[in-house]
Design an enzyme around this catalytic site. Structure first.
Site, mmCIF file in Angstrom:
data_model
loop_
_atom_site.group_PDB
_atom_site.id
_atom_site.type_symbol
_atom_site.label_atom_id
_atom_site.label_comp_id
_atom_site.label_asym_id
_atom_site.label_seq_id
_atom_site.Cartn_x
_atom_site.Cartn_y
_atom_site.Cartn_z
ATOM 1 N N GLU A 40 -9.274 4.842 6.258
ATOM 2 C CA GLU A 40 -8.449 5.173 7.424
ATOM 3 C C GLU A 40 -9.231 5.950 8.488
ATOM 4 O OE1 GLU A 40 -5.969 3.620 7.994
ATOM 5 O OE2 GLU A 40 -5.334 2.913 6.024
ATOM 6 N N GLY A 80 3.383 2.090 10.842
ATOM 7 C CA GLY A 80 3.043 1.294 12.010
ATOM 8 C C GLY A 80 2.773 -0.160 11.661
ATOM 9 N N ALA A 81 1.849 -0.385 10.719
ATOM 10 C CA ALA A 81 1.480 -1.748 10.361
ATOM 11 C C ALA A 81 0.651 -1.726 9.089
ATOM 12 C CB ALA A 81 0.669 -2.393 11.488
ATOM 13 N N HIS A 134 -9.675 -3.183 9.787
ATOM 14 C CA HIS A 134 -9.590 -2.952 8.347
ATOM 15 C C HIS A 134 -10.170 -4.126 7.550
ATOM 16 C CE1 HIS A 134 -7.708 0.802 7.390
ATOM 17 N NE2 HIS A 134 -6.549 0.566 7.975
ATOM 18 N N GLU A 193 0.855 -1.185 0.000
ATOM 19 C CA GLU A 193 0.000 0.000 0.000
ATOM 20 C C GLU A 193 0.885 1.226 0.000
ATOM 21 O OE1 GLU A 193 -2.655 0.612 3.319
ATOM 22 O OE2 GLU A 193 -3.457 2.414 2.414
ATOM 23 N N HIS A 239 -6.764 -1.810 15.038
ATOM 24 C CA HIS A 239 -6.877 -1.035 13.794
ATOM 25 C C HIS A 239 -6.727 -1.940 12.561
ATOM 26 C CE1 HIS A 239 -6.277 2.660 11.309
ATOM 27 N NE2 HIS A 239 -5.564 1.824 10.568
ATOM 28 N N GLU A 240 -5.671 -2.711 12.527
ATOM 29 C CA GLU A 240 -5.435 -3.549 11.341
ATOM 30 C C GLU A 240 -6.508 -4.630 11.230
ATOM 31 O OE1 GLU A 240 -3.506 -2.076 9.479
ATOM 32 O OE2 GLU A 240 -2.368 -0.903 10.950
ATOM 33 N N GLU A 266 -2.534 -3.864 6.844
ATOM 34 C CA GLU A 266 -3.677 -4.774 6.982
ATOM 35 C C GLU A 266 -3.822 -5.803 5.869
ATOM 36 O OE1 GLU A 266 -3.866 -1.420 6.259
ATOM 37 O OE2 GLU A 266 -5.464 -1.007 4.819
ATOM 38 N N ASN A 267 -2.747 -6.234 5.189
ATOM 39 C CA ASN A 267 -2.850 -7.232 4.120
ATOM 40 C C ASN A 267 -3.834 -8.336 4.508
ATOM 41 O OD1 ASN A 267 -0.411 -5.948 3.032
ATOM 42 N ND2 ASN A 267 0.570 -6.983 4.749
#
Ligand code: ARG
Ligand code: ZN
Length: 868
Positions: A326, A267-268, A307, A128, A303-304, A270-271
């Site tokens: 987001e 941070g991370a 998503h 991303e 959060h991830e 979300e794949n």
């Protein structure tokens, strides 16, 4: 670049929302075969495509060495397509086709941390927003969704081979190599593709969804970090339950994997089914990481995970819609965190971030709407405005609708758009239809920049026993957005009896107001008034409770009223806000510190016992950086620093023995509740630093003892900070001890760098010593940020020798890691507010950088920063 083939990109590389066009071809399925070797990687891809709209077949690709290309089984000659640095274009492609390509890429030398790259001994992806085009030729845009089948092949020294979806098959290739084949049953855009190849250990657990699906949960990390994954695992299960209970969203695959990576720009990520995390956002352990970091891990895990529905199953039509996924997902993770600890403290912390980062961003040269309408480099738009202001817009709508209607609205959104790539308009339409409330005016918030100013005046009319509030809103003119409109502002409010401190019941027979519903007034005009009838004396009003809208409130509170609210407001957030407003007046407008000290003395001793976490926030004094962001010209960081230090000293002396007594009475080890213990630890550290401000000579002994005896990182670091920042005799000894304890623990060592860089007394020499330390590493963004971020804690230092530091880094990373380079440069965006001669000095340094930079990322940021 071949401009003719891509009419949507102008010569200066700006992309416009208004030029959006449907993809000419869609991808039914993609088969990838990724074969990793030490010095190169082969990527074979087979795309089954069909026509969707008129136009050429455009495949995006960057830094790819094309080895072969076949269309419907026939090799293409070089005259059958055009190829440049950004894309491969085939004119006259048939409506149905299979395209096979073979490319060679170099993850082992990819320092940009985008696409497939090597982090230490681990191969990982970050796709991303536009990294997939660095892996293979593809219509790399979020509105092209496809079914991915992935074969990964590597040497057996890399036992772990992961990709999205279900594991179909594994096997060996010759003596030394092996492979795994994965298939993701859900259609997804290419930015959600991920694969991981390496030698990792795993923490396993299981979760049963509300639908009865048994999900295997796996967190991958290096062996010694596995015990530090337990908090993340608990947070993951908690998030899964939370999304079922609050949004009716169960998980949809049979596995959920998370991989911890030490070199990561953000941070991370979300794949789908295979999240990739910066170690700083997944490893959590009281012994090695701070309480703040533990809270952050839980919120990023949530959060991830969230998503999966808001981002993955329903994704964005184009990158202008980034805040759709987001903003909504941040709002969801903030709500989750409010359930984890004290909701008021979570809100305080979130608003503090908003005001410290998003408000200044929106007041300066990088200001943009939450949904921008043009960009040069989309990576520059992963901003506080898109994330945090985006979250606030969703929060406003949720506040206005109330729980039940908001849920009806989100249910409608998931029902209408599951499996699609959509826009902000689609979200607002579904939320309106589902809730039965027309929310279309909230679109204005997404489309224009700037923080609205909300001016409120109060009037009391004794003859009519009426209290009136007059509201006015305005926005600073913006050269690129001439038609600024009034926005809907939900104003949560309460009235208090000035004598008793009790809150009035609104809309009771004695105090009636017909526009305030459930304590919220929706102000959506340029001007408006509301009147409360039946009021016998002027009440004290508390406005914008819980920060019900992201605006700059201007209200003529007296200092005594603010002191009153610190004592009597029952909304913890507004209690804190009152103290911040009062302190800002003291610090920037020479108001007397007395009413503040008085209120603190009356409130805090009790609150320290009842709610240590909230009490710790009520000791917040606005940072020098925040105060600086409130000054628009002739800003002199030294003056702010001096004033702040003197107010802190006055406060420290005024409360006398309170600090030490409280320090000695606190015992976080006896608290079973994590929030309570965290509050007590925060308080202990505040008490130590206030004792140091008092010049108490015992403080260093206490701090050193705390440093040595604790097993908790928040306590150890808090004590170390007091020693180092006050140049205590024990400082060096403690620093050396810390280094020896944690030299093999990257996240702890980051804190060691950070504390020294953030020392108000740090000099250019201090920073040089840190950046020349053998453990400093330009290839690890966390380490770079620990020094650069620490330095930015002190505006006096950041605006003197720091300027060179940031400019050098922006130049160094310009092509090596443009995402990071661009971010580091943003620290200097408020240069134009400085007093001379600093203003001209920084401007000239920025101008001197201009001809040297090459990446779109750094160029766009630099041009914007210099455009004021
Ligand atoms: N979608 C990720 C998140 O929500 C952030 C990815 C940002 N990546 C980037 N290259 N800017 O947390
Ligand atoms: Zn996100």
């Amino acid at each position: 670049m071949n401009i003719a083939a891509n009419p949507h990109i102008s010569a200066d590389q700006t992309v416009y929302l208004k030029d959006y066009q449907q993809p000419s071809f869609l991808v039914d399925s993609i088969n990838l075969d990724i074969q990793v070797h030490d010095d190169h990687t082969h990527v074979f891809s087979t795309l089954v495509m069909k026509r969707n709209a008129a136009g050429d077949l455009v495949l995006l690709g960057r830094d790819l060495e094309l080895k072969s290309i076949k269309l419907n089984g026939e090799p293409l000659n070089s005259e059958d397509y055009t190829l440049d640095d950004e894309q491969l274009v085939i004119t006259n492609a048939p409506d149905q086709l299979t395209l096979e390509t073979q490319v060679v890429i170099h993850p082992e030398s990819n320092t940009q941390l985008e696409g497939l790259y090597k982090a230490g001994d681990l191969f990982v992806t970050q796709n991303e927003p536009e990294g997939f085009r660095k892996i293979t030729f593809y219509p790399d845009r979020p509105d092209v969704l496809s079914v991915f089948t992935t074969r990964v092949e590597a040497d057996k020294k890399y036992p772990v081979l992961l990709a999205n979806g279900n594991l179909l098959e594994t096997g060996t290739v010759g003596e030394d190599r092996h492979f795994a084949i994965w298939q993701d049953p859900t259609k997804k855009p290419s930015y959600l593709f991920a694969c991981v190849i390496g030698d990792l250990a795993v923490l396993k657990d299981r979760y049963t969804t509300s639908e009865g699906r048994d999900v295997a949960l796996e967190i991958y990390a290096i062996e010694k970090d596995i015990p530090k994954c337990k908090i993340a695992m608990e947070a993951l299960k908690h998030s899964m339950r939370w999304d079922e209970e609050h949004y009716g969203r169960p998980y949809d695959l049979d596995n959920y994997m998370i991989v911890a990576v030490s070199q990561f720009n953000m941070g991370a990520m979300e794949n789908k089914g295979l999240n990739i995390f910066n170690t700083s956002c997944v490893l959590a352990d009281e012994e090695y990481t701070t309480d703040a970091a533990i809270m952050r891990v839980q919120s990023v895990i949530a959060h991830e995970y969230f998503h999966n529905w808001t981002g993955n199953r329903i994704t964005c039509r184009d990158w202008f819609q980034l805040c759709l996924k987001e903003g909504l997902t941040v709002f969801r993770d903030q709500s989750f965190s409010e359930d984890l600890q004290s909701a008021a403290v979570q809100r305080i912390d979130d608003v503090a971030v908003l005001k410290a980062h998003q408000f200044p961003e929106d007041a300066g040269p990088l200001s943009h709407p939450p949904r921008p309408d043009h960009f040069v480099e989309i990576n520059n738009f992963y901003t506080a405005t898109v994330y945090e202001k985006g979250a606030e817009i969703n929060r406003m709508m949720a506040t206005l609708l109330g729980k039940e209607k908001f849920r009806q609205g989100t249910d409608e959104y998931f029902k209408r758009f599951d499996g699609q790539a959509v826009t902000v308009e689609d979200w607002i339409d579904a939320l309106s239809a589902g809730s039965g409330v027309d929310l279309s005016a909230f679109l204005i918030w997404y489309n224009q920049p700037g923080t609205p100013k909300l001016e409120v005046e109060s009037e009391y009319l004794p003859d009519q026993r009426t209290y009136r509030l007059n509201f006015k809103q305005s926005l600073k003119a913006h050269p690129k957005y001439p038609n600024l409109k009034a926005v809907p502002i939900p104003v949560a409010l309460a009235l208090f009896n000035p004598q008793t401190g009790e809150q009035y019941t609104l809309n009771s027979p004695d105090l009636f107001e017909n526009q305030v519903k459930d304590g919220v007034y929706l102000f959506d005009q340029d001007h408006a008034s509301i009147e409360f009838s039946g009021v016998d004396q002027p009440p004290v009003v508390s406005l914008l409770r819980n920060f019900s809208a992201p605006v700059n409130l201007v209200f003529n509170y007296t200092d005594e009223e603010l002191a009153f609210l610190i004592q009597h407001e029952t909304n913890g957030f507004n209690q804190w806000q009152a103290s911040q407003t009062l302190l800002e007046r003291i610090l920037l407008q020479e108001h007397s510190v007395e009413p503040y000290i008085d209120a603190i003395q009356k409130t805090l001793p009790t609150l320290v016992r009842q709610d240590p976490l909230l009490a710790s926030r009520l000791f917040d004094v606005p940072t020098e950086g925040y105060l600086g962001s409130r000054i628009d010209h002739d800003y002199q960081p030294e003056q702010v620093q001096e004033k702040r230090n003197s107010v802190l000293e006055t406060l420290a002396r005024a409360l006398n023995g309170f600090w030490k007594e409280t320090y000695l009475a606190l015992n976080p080890a006896l608290q079973h509740d994590f929030s309570q213990a965290m509050g007590e630890r925060a308080l202990k550290n505040i008490m130590l630093s206030m004792m140091a401000r008092q010049g108490d000579d015992e403080v260093f002994e206490l701090a050193y003892t705390q440093y040595q005896t604790t097993g908790n990182m928040s306590e150890r670091l808090g004590a170390l900070r007091v020693l180092v920042w006050n140049d205590a005799p024990q400082a060096q000894q403690a620093l050396d001890d810390f280094y020896n304890r944690y030299k093999d623990e990257a996240l702890s060592l980051d804190q060691w760098f950070m504390i020294q860089a953030a020392n108000p007394n740090a000099t250019a020499e201090t920073i040089r010593t840190l950046t020349q330390h053998p453990d400093y590493d330009l290839g690890t963004p966390n380490r770079v940020r620990s020094v650069s971020g620490g330095l930015s804690n002190n505006p006096v230092n950041a605006w003197s020798y720091g300027v060179e530091h940031y400019i050098d880094l922006a130049q160094y990373f310009d092509e090596k890691n443009p995402i990071l380079g661009s971010r580091l440069l943003q620290v200097l965006s408020r240069w134009y507010t400085l007093a001379e001669p600093h203003k001209t000095r920084v401007k000239e340094a920025l101008q001197a950088l201009q001809p040297k930079v090459k990446s779109k990322n750094v160029k766009e940021t630099l041009n914007s920063i210099l455009s004021v």
